[in-house]
Design a protein around this motif. Structure first.
Motif, PDB file in Angstrom:
ATOM      1  N   HIS A  29      -7.387  -1.963  -5.243  1.00  0.00           N
ATOM      2  CA  HIS A  29      -6.639  -2.889  -4.395  1.00  0.00           C
ATOM      3  C   HIS A  29      -6.371  -2.308  -2.997  1.00  0.00           C
ATOM      4  O   HIS A  29      -5.466  -2.747  -2.311  1.00  0.00           O
ATOM      5  CB  HIS A  29      -5.326  -3.311  -5.070  1.00  0.00           C
ATOM      6  N   PHE A  30      -7.208  -1.355  -2.554  1.00  0.00           N
ATOM      7  CA  PHE A  30      -7.048  -0.756  -1.228  1.00  0.00           C
ATOM      8  C   PHE A  30      -7.328  -1.783  -0.132  1.00  0.00           C
ATOM      9  O   PHE A  30      -7.981  -2.793  -0.350  1.00  0.00           O
ATOM     10  CB  PHE A  30      -7.968   0.456  -1.069  1.00  0.00           C
ATOM     11  N   HIS A  31      -6.849  -1.486   1.057  1.00  0.00           N
ATOM     12  CA  HIS A  31      -7.130  -2.272   2.263  1.00  0.00           C
ATOM     13  C   HIS A  31      -7.825  -1.356   3.264  1.00  0.00           C
ATOM     14  O   HIS A  31      -7.559  -0.160   3.297  1.00  0.00           O
ATOM     15  CB  HIS A  31      -5.831  -2.745   2.927  1.00  0.00           C
ATOM     16  N   VAL A  32      -8.698  -1.897   4.084  1.00  0.00           N
ATOM     17  CA  VAL A  32      -9.176  -1.191   5.274  1.00  0.00           C
ATOM     18  C   VAL A  32      -8.280  -1.704   6.387  1.00  0.00           C
ATOM     19  O   VAL A  32      -8.422  -2.831   6.836  1.00  0.00           O
ATOM     20  CB  VAL A  32     -10.666  -1.470   5.567  1.00  0.00           C
ATOM     21  N   THR A  33      -7.307  -0.887   6.770  1.00  0.00           N
ATOM     22  CA  THR A  33      -6.299  -1.337   7.735  1.00  0.00           C
ATOM     23  C   THR A  33      -6.712  -1.127   9.183  1.00  0.00           C
ATOM     24  O   THR A  33      -6.138  -1.742  10.077  1.00  0.00           O
ATOM     25  CB  THR A  33      -4.959  -0.616   7.502  1.00  0.00           C
ATOM     26  N   GLU A  34      -7.685  -0.254   9.396  1.00  0.00           N
ATOM     27  CA  GLU A  34      -8.154   0.004  10.767  1.00  0.00           C
ATOM     28  C   GLU A  34      -9.625   0.356  10.751  1.00  0.00           C
ATOM     29  O   GLU A  34     -10.091   1.036   9.848  1.00  0.00           O
ATOM     30  CB  GLU A  34      -7.436   1.215  11.387  1.00  0.00           C
ATOM     31  N   ILE A  35     -10.322  -0.103  11.759  1.00  0.00           N
ATOM     32  CA  ILE A  35     -11.644   0.416  12.105  1.00  0.00           C
ATOM     33  C   ILE A  35     -11.583   0.637  13.603  1.00  0.00           C
ATOM     34  O   ILE A  35     -11.188  -0.246  14.363  1.00  0.00           O
ATOM     35  CB  ILE A  35     -12.791  -0.542  11.741  1.00  0.00           C
TER      36      ILE A  35
END
Length: 156
Positions: A29-35
């Motif tokens: 359930h991780f998020h990619v919060t920044e690229i």
């Protein structure tokens, strides 16, 4: 792994899964919060000025256990970052908080993305006085050399 490589892999996947080198998986359930693109300008201990640029992904675990990031969604976030920030095809570095915020290199094993532990190194070892590592040889590798001593002669 570069940004272009991950963009080519994502359409072939059903799920996006990240695994630490020790075998532990990042919770699904991780998020990619920044690229983003990170630029590091620095001087090494030998006085050489250096510049390093990487694409940075930040992974974050929220309390929303039902969240799942699909490959198409991650690809969309990547494309948006390229369009809006002008991010280029650079090596990817991943930030992920395990016990502390860590930075990882990224590889793909054919099924999962692997967060590879990064290591520090001296970039100017010749300026620091760090001795070069001596080559280790076993006696077998040296081959048979003629000796001045005969077996059981007591001279060696």
């Amino acid at each position: 792994m570069t940004l272009e490589q991950i963009k080519n892999i994502l359409p072939t996947l059903d799920n996006v899964e990240f695994q630490l080198e020790n075998g532990t998986f990042v919770p699904e359930h991780f998020h990619v919060t920044e690229i983003g693109m990170v630029s590091k300008n620095f001087i090494d201990c030998g006085g050489t000025i250096r510049k390093e640029e990487k694409v940075n992904f930040q992974l974050w675990n929220a309390e929303d256990d039902e969240h799942r990031l699909k490959p198409g969604k991650l690809l969309h976030i990547i494309q948006l970052s390229e369009e809006k920030l002008g991010i280029r095809d650079l090596e990817i570095e991943v930030e992920y908080q395990d016990t502390t915020i860590g930075k990882y290199d990224l590889e793909f094993n054919g099924k999962h993305f692997i967060l590879k532990n990064k290591k520090t190194a001296c970039l100017a070892q010749d300026s620091c006085g760090i001795p070069k590592e001596k080559e280790k040889l076993s006696l077998k590798e040296l081959g048979h050399k003629t000796s001045q001593c005969a077996p059981n002669s007591g001279c060696c």
